[in-house]
Structure formats: C-alpha cells, structure tokens
Motif scaffolding. Sequence first.
Motif, PDB file in Angstrom:
ATOM      1  N   GLY A   1      95.121  13.550  31.547  1.00 47.73           N
ATOM      2  CA  GLY A   1      94.447  12.012  31.916  1.00 47.73           C
ATOM      3  C   GLY A   1      96.233  11.480  32.727  1.00 47.73           C
ATOM      4  O   GLY A   1      96.160  10.071  32.609  1.00 47.73           O
ATOM      5  N   LEU A   2      97.070  12.442  33.311  1.00 49.17           N
ATOM      6  CA  LEU A   2      98.596  11.787  33.488  1.00 49.17           C
ATOM      7  C   LEU A   2      98.059  11.166  35.264  1.00 49.17           C
ATOM      8  O   LEU A   2      97.255  12.004  36.158  1.00 49.17           O
TER       9      LEU A   2
ATOM     10  N   LEU B   1     111.868  19.657  42.624  1.00 43.66           N
ATOM     11  CA  LEU B   1     111.661  18.437  42.183  1.00 43.66           C
ATOM     12  C   LEU B   1     112.875  18.608  41.166  1.00 43.66           C
ATOM     13  O   LEU B   1     113.762  17.045  40.945  1.00 43.66           O
ATOM     14  N   MET B   2     113.123  19.367  39.998  1.00 45.23           N
ATOM     15  CA  MET B   2     114.609  18.999  39.339  1.00 45.23           C
ATOM     16  C   MET B   2     115.793  19.091  40.457  1.00 45.23           C
ATOM     17  O   MET B   2     116.527  18.308  39.700  1.00 45.23           O
TER      18      MET B   2
ATOM     19  N   ARG C   1     104.347  20.021  35.280  1.00 40.62           N
ATOM     20  CA  ARG C   1     104.195  20.643  34.776  1.00 40.62           C
ATOM     21  C   ARG C   1     106.180  20.831  34.175  1.00 40.62           C
ATOM     22  O   ARG C   1     105.813  21.103  33.388  1.00 40.62           O
ATOM     23  N   SER C   2     106.463  19.333  34.908  1.00 36.21           N
ATOM     24  CA  SER C   2     107.555  19.547  34.068  1.00 36.21           C
ATOM     25  C   SER C   2     107.816  18.646  33.045  1.00 36.21           C
ATOM     26  O   SER C   2     108.579  19.043  31.876  1.00 36.21           O
ATOM     27  N   VAL C   3     107.265  17.952  33.075  1.00 38.95           N
ATOM     28  CA  VAL C   3     106.751  16.861  31.494  1.00 38.95           C
ATOM     29  C   VAL C   3     106.344  18.661  30.653  1.00 38.95           C
ATOM     30  O   VAL C   3     106.318  17.909  29.274  1.00 38.95           O
ATOM     31  N   SER C   4     105.484  19.254  31.198  1.00 32.78           N
ATOM     32  CA  SER C   4     105.311  20.507  29.509  1.00 32.78           C
ATOM     33  C   SER C   4     105.877  21.277  29.244  1.00 32.78           C
ATOM     34  O   SER C   4     105.796  21.080  28.546  1.00 32.78           O
ATOM     35  N   PHE C   5     106.892  21.558  30.356  1.00 34.06           N
ATOM     36  CA  PHE C   5     108.246  22.351  29.914  1.00 34.06           C
ATOM     37  C   PHE C   5     109.061  21.298  29.372  1.00 34.06           C
ATOM     38  O   PHE C   5     110.398  22.405  28.722  1.00 34.06           O
ATOM     39  N   GLY C   6     109.188  20.514  28.908  1.00 36.80           N
ATOM     40  CA  GLY C   6     110.090  19.425  28.235  1.00 36.80           C
ATOM     41  C   GLY C   6     111.203  19.296  29.364  1.00 36.80           C
ATOM     42  O   GLY C   6     112.249  18.211  28.608  1.00 36.80           O
TER      43      GLY C   6
ATOM     44  N   LEU D   1     111.670   9.803  32.460  1.00 32.68           N
ATOM     45  CA  LEU D   1     112.716  10.150  31.718  1.00 32.68           C
ATOM     46  C   LEU D   1     113.025  11.150  32.363  1.00 32.68           C
ATOM     47  O   LEU D   1     112.001  12.128  31.674  1.00 32.68           O
ATOM     48  N   VAL D   2     114.297  11.146  32.692  1.00 35.41           N
ATOM     49  CA  VAL D   2     114.057  13.684  33.192  1.00 35.41           C
ATOM     50  C   VAL D   2     115.751  14.257  32.926  1.00 35.41           C
ATOM     51  O   VAL D   2     116.958  12.648  32.143  1.00 35.41           O
TER      52      VAL D   2
END
Length: 301
Positions: A47-48, A92-93, A136-141, A152-153
């Motif tokens: 649900g993001l 993106l990172m 994907r960036s959130v799921s990999f921390g 927060l990045v």
Amino acid sequence: MPSSPSTPSARSTASPDAAPPASAHPPITAPPPPNPPRRARPSGPAGLTLPYIGLTVRPWHDPVLEQHGHDPRSAYIERFWLPIVGPSCTLLMRHLATRFDDEPEGFELDLRDASRRIGIGSNQAPSATFVRTVERSVSFGFAQLADDSILLVRTRLPSLNRRQTLRLPRRVQDEHATWLDLHREQSGSEQLQRRARALALSLFELGEDIDATERQLHRWRFHPAIAHDAVRWAREQRPAPFPQRPAATAATPATAAEDDDASGPGALQPTAAGGLAPGADLTHDPSVILRDPRSRAGDAA
C-alpha cells in the motif's frame, strides 16, 4: 356388435406442458473461459502511496554506516549492489546522494523531475516504475518513509550480507570475497595510523620534541613508517614552535627500568583522564592532552 371405445393414438403430439423425455447422455457444455492472470504486486511495503507532487527527503543518520558504509556512487555499489537491487534503484540512490552534496540537511524532491532524471518516465500511478523503485529502496533498507511526505534516505549504504552475496554470480562472489579481505587489511592499517597520530599529537602537547616523539612511538612497537607519518602529521597540526627540553641527564637504574616497562607492545595508552593506562584507545579522540607518560609508568604497572 357394439363398437369399442376409441383410444388415443400413439402418434398424438404431446402437450406443450409435458416434460421432455430424459436423455441417456447429458449435454456437453463448453468450459468457462480461464481467468486472466493477476499481476503480482511489487515487493516492498504494502500500500505504498507517494504524494503526487513531491517528497521531503531527509538524511537517515547511522554512525556505523557513516563510518564504514559505501557511497552510493562508489565502485562497490556498482559491482555488487547493482545485480541485487537493479539499475533503477541504483540510479535513484546516486541521484539522491548528489543532491545531499549540495543540501546535506535535506531537500524537496519533485517526483516527476526525479523520475525523468533517472530515465524511468514520469508516471506516478501505484504500479508505475518510479513507485516500485522507491518501494525497492525501502525494502532493502536504503530508505524509509517517516510519514506520508517525508522520506529518510541513507547517505552511506551497507555491505552485502551472506544471503545477498549468494545471489551474485559465482565470479562476482569471488570478487566480493577478495574485496573483503583487502578491506580488512586496509582498515587495520588505518586504525594503527589514527592511533599513532593521536599519540604523537599528545606527546607534542606534553612538550616532547620531534625526535623524542618518534623514539617513543618506536618503543610502543609502531612500525617506523607509521611512526614517521604520525610525527609529520602531528607537526602539521601544531605549527607553534616546540618548547626546548632540558638537556638529558644520566638515567638512574630505576628510571631506566620504568622506561623499559613503558616500552611494551601498547602497554601504555592515553586516557581521557590525562594519563596513560593499558589498553586504552584514542583513535576517536586525538585531542586529549596528556601528562608526562613516564610519570604514569608506575601507575600503569
């Protein structure tokens, strides 16, 4: 002879309300059309939903990663994280790391502009590529959503763990193992260098001259090259003239014995209390001013 009453003919048609005769075989019906395949949901938090216009990006501080992690634009990320997270997440990172160089405290991220800059279009629907990239960036921390509008990045990314390393091709796994071995050696040398520099600076603060400081580092079993580098660095940090030490006097047997005791392998190390104690580490606090090491030799013993 009287005539018999007439009977209904066998050929008479059946009444419209009569049930049709039972068939020996049931009618063959066509199978229902198969359901269309359902599209799998992208990995990441369920649900993001991203705001339509933009996000407020803030740095996600982690003291351990900030010291030992990897810059998102480094060769490590390209060689080892790229096969795991994919090109969109890597780009993106990198884009966010470049923005942090100019605005280290955070910035407003225009989602359409950011998605165009990394080449994945400007669609912001829940199934769009950019939304899946953030997921994907959130799921990999690498990032986390603090609320609906703040992301927060991490400014430094961690090394691969064992499970992630096993997902790499065999050749890349070997390259990663080689990189880890080399990094451990470099990390150990850097720690010794920082420790020697802290000690040299502290000895200068005590009034030791250049030659005496380097000799003391040799007695503490530092490699001559590391000791020479530490003295040179400490001299640059303290440009004021060094005080002239009085002429050396003949050492008494007790003093010589104390010096021998203080020359063990790291036996005397500076402490924040102002002296030398066994096993203390000043690699994180090179500004501590110490008293004369020789005056603490008896206490350390």
